[in-house]
Every structure is written in structure tokens, then in C-alpha cells.
Scaffold this motif. Structure first.
Motif, mmCIF file in Angstrom:
data_model
loop_
_atom_site.group_PDB
_atom_site.id
_atom_site.type_symbol
_atom_site.label_atom_id
_atom_site.label_comp_id
_atom_site.label_asym_id
_atom_site.label_seq_id
_atom_site.Cartn_x
_atom_site.Cartn_y
_atom_site.Cartn_z
ATOM 1 N N VAL A 4 23.873 -19.428 -55.626
ATOM 2 C CA VAL A 4 24.307 -20.236 -54.843
ATOM 3 C C VAL A 4 25.714 -20.183 -55.037
ATOM 4 O O VAL A 4 26.513 -20.174 -53.903
ATOM 5 C CB VAL A 4 23.808 -21.606 -55.007
ATOM 6 C CG1 VAL A 4 24.544 -22.806 -54.252
ATOM 7 C CG2 VAL A 4 22.281 -21.835 -54.707
ATOM 8 N N SER A 5 26.563 -20.217 -55.896
ATOM 9 C CA SER A 5 27.830 -20.162 -56.301
ATOM 10 C C SER A 5 28.394 -18.905 -55.588
ATOM 11 O O SER A 5 29.418 -18.677 -54.964
ATOM 12 C CB SER A 5 28.321 -20.398 -57.675
ATOM 13 O OG SER A 5 27.917 -19.490 -58.223
ATOM 14 N N THR A 6 27.682 -17.904 -55.807
ATOM 15 C CA THR A 6 28.164 -16.537 -55.343
ATOM 16 C C THR A 6 28.013 -16.509 -53.891
ATOM 17 O O THR A 6 28.972 -15.914 -53.089
ATOM 18 C CB THR A 6 27.206 -15.224 -55.888
ATOM 19 O OG1 THR A 6 27.265 -15.433 -57.273
ATOM 20 C CG2 THR A 6 27.615 -13.769 -55.223
ATOM 21 N N LEU A 7 27.068 -17.083 -53.263
ATOM 22 C CA LEU A 7 26.782 -17.144 -51.779
ATOM 23 C C LEU A 7 28.010 -18.050 -51.198
ATOM 24 O O LEU A 7 28.451 -17.606 -49.965
ATOM 25 C CB LEU A 7 25.501 -17.867 -51.435
ATOM 26 C CG LEU A 7 25.173 -17.695 -49.956
ATOM 27 C CD1 LEU A 7 25.174 -16.408 -49.339
ATOM 28 C CD2 LEU A 7 23.891 -18.423 -49.809
ATOM 29 N N ALA A 8 28.275 -19.028 -51.884
ATOM 30 C CA ALA A 8 29.432 -20.072 -51.323
ATOM 31 C C ALA A 8 30.792 -19.332 -51.334
ATOM 32 O O ALA A 8 31.486 -19.560 -50.401
ATOM 33 C CB ALA A 8 29.256 -21.202 -52.144
ATOM 34 N N GLY A 9 30.845 -18.563 -52.368
ATOM 35 C CA GLY A 9 32.180 -17.674 -52.443
ATOM 36 C C GLY A 9 32.330 -16.675 -51.494
ATOM 37 O O GLY A 9 33.456 -16.510 -50.901
ATOM 38 N N PHE A 10 31.148 -16.075 -51.166
ATOM 39 C CA PHE A 10 31.349 -15.091 -50.120
ATOM 40 C C PHE A 10 31.359 -15.735 -48.771
ATOM 41 O O PHE A 10 32.291 -14.839 -47.907
ATOM 42 C CB PHE A 10 29.777 -14.228 -50.187
ATOM 43 C CG PHE A 10 29.788 -13.162 -49.310
ATOM 44 C CD1 PHE A 10 30.444 -12.050 -49.227
ATOM 45 C CD2 PHE A 10 29.157 -13.404 -47.994
ATOM 46 C CE1 PHE A 10 30.485 -11.175 -48.237
ATOM 47 C CE2 PHE A 10 28.999 -12.395 -46.944
ATOM 48 C CZ PHE A 10 29.701 -11.316 -47.032
ATOM 49 N N ILE A 11 30.876 -16.729 -48.818
ATOM 50 C CA ILE A 11 30.833 -17.519 -47.318
ATOM 51 C C ILE A 11 32.541 -18.076 -46.844
ATOM 52 O O ILE A 11 33.049 -17.751 -46.035
ATOM 53 C CB ILE A 11 29.994 -18.840 -47.070
ATOM 54 C CG1 ILE A 11 28.710 -18.026 -46.892
ATOM 55 C CG2 ILE A 11 30.311 -19.353 -45.960
ATOM 56 C CD1 ILE A 11 27.603 -19.326 -47.095
ATOM 57 N N LEU A 12 33.105 -18.321 -48.128
ATOM 58 C CA LEU A 12 34.498 -18.845 -47.940
ATOM 59 C C LEU A 12 35.474 -17.681 -47.886
ATOM 60 O O LEU A 12 36.398 -17.815 -47.102
ATOM 61 C CB LEU A 12 34.768 -19.809 -49.347
ATOM 62 C CG LEU A 12 34.285 -20.932 -49.431
ATOM 63 C CD1 LEU A 12 34.699 -21.641 -50.902
ATOM 64 C CD2 LEU A 12 35.050 -21.963 -48.260
ATOM 65 N N PHE A 13 34.872 -16.534 -48.771
ATOM 66 C CA PHE A 13 35.812 -15.312 -48.146
ATOM 67 C C PHE A 13 36.043 -15.124 -47.019
ATOM 68 O O PHE A 13 36.865 -14.615 -46.286
ATOM 69 C CB PHE A 13 35.536 -14.269 -49.227
ATOM 70 C CG PHE A 13 36.061 -13.066 -49.032
ATOM 71 C CD1 PHE A 13 37.320 -12.876 -49.590
ATOM 72 C CD2 PHE A 13 35.508 -12.033 -48.440
ATOM 73 C CE1 PHE A 13 38.220 -11.543 -49.279
ATOM 74 C CE2 PHE A 13 36.105 -10.843 -48.186
ATOM 75 C CZ PHE A 13 37.509 -10.410 -48.652
ATOM 76 N N VAL A 14 34.712 -14.994 -46.296
ATOM 77 C CA VAL A 14 34.541 -14.374 -44.898
ATOM 78 C C VAL A 14 35.315 -15.390 -44.147
ATOM 79 O O VAL A 14 36.098 -14.850 -43.271
ATOM 80 C CB VAL A 14 32.824 -14.470 -44.571
ATOM 81 C CG1 VAL A 14 32.817 -13.969 -43.154
ATOM 82 C CG2 VAL A 14 32.505 -13.247 -45.357
ATOM 83 N N LEU A 15 35.340 -16.729 -44.360
ATOM 84 C CA LEU A 15 35.941 -17.640 -43.373
ATOM 85 C C LEU A 15 37.323 -17.369 -43.324
ATOM 86 O O LEU A 15 38.070 -17.363 -42.395
ATOM 87 C CB LEU A 15 35.587 -19.040 -44.018
ATOM 88 C CG LEU A 15 34.131 -19.528 -43.266
ATOM 89 C CD1 LEU A 15 33.622 -20.942 -44.010
ATOM 90 C CD2 LEU A 15 34.160 -19.422 -41.879
ATOM 91 N N PHE A 16 38.051 -17.466 -44.693
ATOM 92 C CA PHE A 16 39.441 -17.158 -45.046
ATOM 93 C C PHE A 16 39.896 -15.866 -44.271
ATOM 94 O O PHE A 16 41.060 -15.787 -43.871
ATOM 95 C CB PHE A 16 39.754 -17.400 -46.426
ATOM 96 C CG PHE A 16 39.715 -18.749 -46.938
ATOM 97 C CD1 PHE A 16 40.049 -20.071 -45.937
ATOM 98 C CD2 PHE A 16 39.007 -19.187 -47.953
ATOM 99 C CE1 PHE A 16 40.089 -20.935 -46.464
ATOM 100 C CE2 PHE A 16 38.947 -20.603 -48.551
ATOM 101 C CZ PHE A 16 39.655 -21.588 -47.812
ATOM 102 N N PHE A 17 39.179 -14.868 -44.588
ATOM 103 C CA PHE A 17 39.405 -13.392 -44.062
ATOM 104 C C PHE A 17 39.613 -13.505 -42.516
ATOM 105 O O PHE A 17 40.276 -13.104 -41.916
ATOM 106 C CB PHE A 17 38.470 -12.491 -44.559
ATOM 107 C CG PHE A 17 38.845 -11.160 -44.265
ATOM 108 C CD1 PHE A 17 39.938 -10.369 -44.916
ATOM 109 C CD2 PHE A 17 38.213 -10.451 -43.392
ATOM 110 C CE1 PHE A 17 40.462 -9.299 -44.565
ATOM 111 C CE2 PHE A 17 38.568 -9.090 -42.939
ATOM 112 C CZ PHE A 17 39.801 -8.589 -43.750
#
Length: 100
Positions: A4-17
Motif C-alpha cells: 500500500v505504501s509503495t502504491l501510494a508513493g508511485f501514485i504521488l510520483f506520477v501526480l507530481f511528475f
């Protein structure tokens, strides 16, 4: 939980990118005495975010060091009181209750 934390980090990365890709226009930052800085909006935002975080850490460091020093003093006081009482690091006696 790690997934879940990896998925949340990936989603945040995509949003910020995506935010960075949408904000590449050039902006001017005017300082005093006619000094001007020109660069992409996303880099300006990133630079000021990092500068604000660094200033926040610097502002909190005296408080953190004071708390660490006080905790160390309290730890030494507790050790001195335990050794004076003769209890040192002895474990408390077990209860005399026998389970049925």
C-alpha cells in the motif's frame, strides 16, 4: 502494508511528475537591486519548497538538541537514583499468584 505504501508513493510520483510536465513555462523572479532570476515554474517552486523545508529544520534544531540534552540528563538522574536505592537494573519480583 508495504504494498500500500509503495502504491501510494508511485501514485504521488506520477501526480507530481504530471504537475512538473504541465508547469514548464518560464517565470521571472525579481529581487531587490534589480536582480532577476528566470527559470521554469516547476523548478522555482521546487527550489522554494526545499529552501522552506531547510529553514524549518534549522529553526527546529535548537529545540531538538535541548530536548535531547534534557532527556540525557534525566536518564543519568534516574540511573543515579536507582543505584542509590540499590535497585539498579534488578527486575521486579514475580507475582505470587499461581494459575489454576
Amino acid at each position: 502494508m508495504k504494498f500500500v505504501s509503495t502504491l501510494a508513493g508511485f501514485i504521488l510520483f506520477v501526480l507530481f511528475f504530471g504537475f512538473a510536465l504541465k508547469n514548464t513555462q518560464e517565470v521571472d523572479l525579481n529581487f531587490f537591486l534589480g536582480y532577476e532570476l528566470r527559470g521554469p515554474l516547476v523548478l522555482m517552486l521546487l527550489a522554494f519548497f526545499i529552501a522552506g523545508a531547510a529553514l524549518g529544520i534549522l529553526a527546529m534544531s535548537p529545540t531538538v538538541f535541548r530536548h535531547r540534552r534534557e532527556a540525557s540528563q534525566h536518564k543519568h538522574t534516574v540511573q543515579a537514583l536507582q543505584s542509590a536505592a540499590g535497585t539498579g537494573s534488578a527486575q521486579p519480583a514475580a507475582d505470587a499468584v499461581v494459575p489454576r
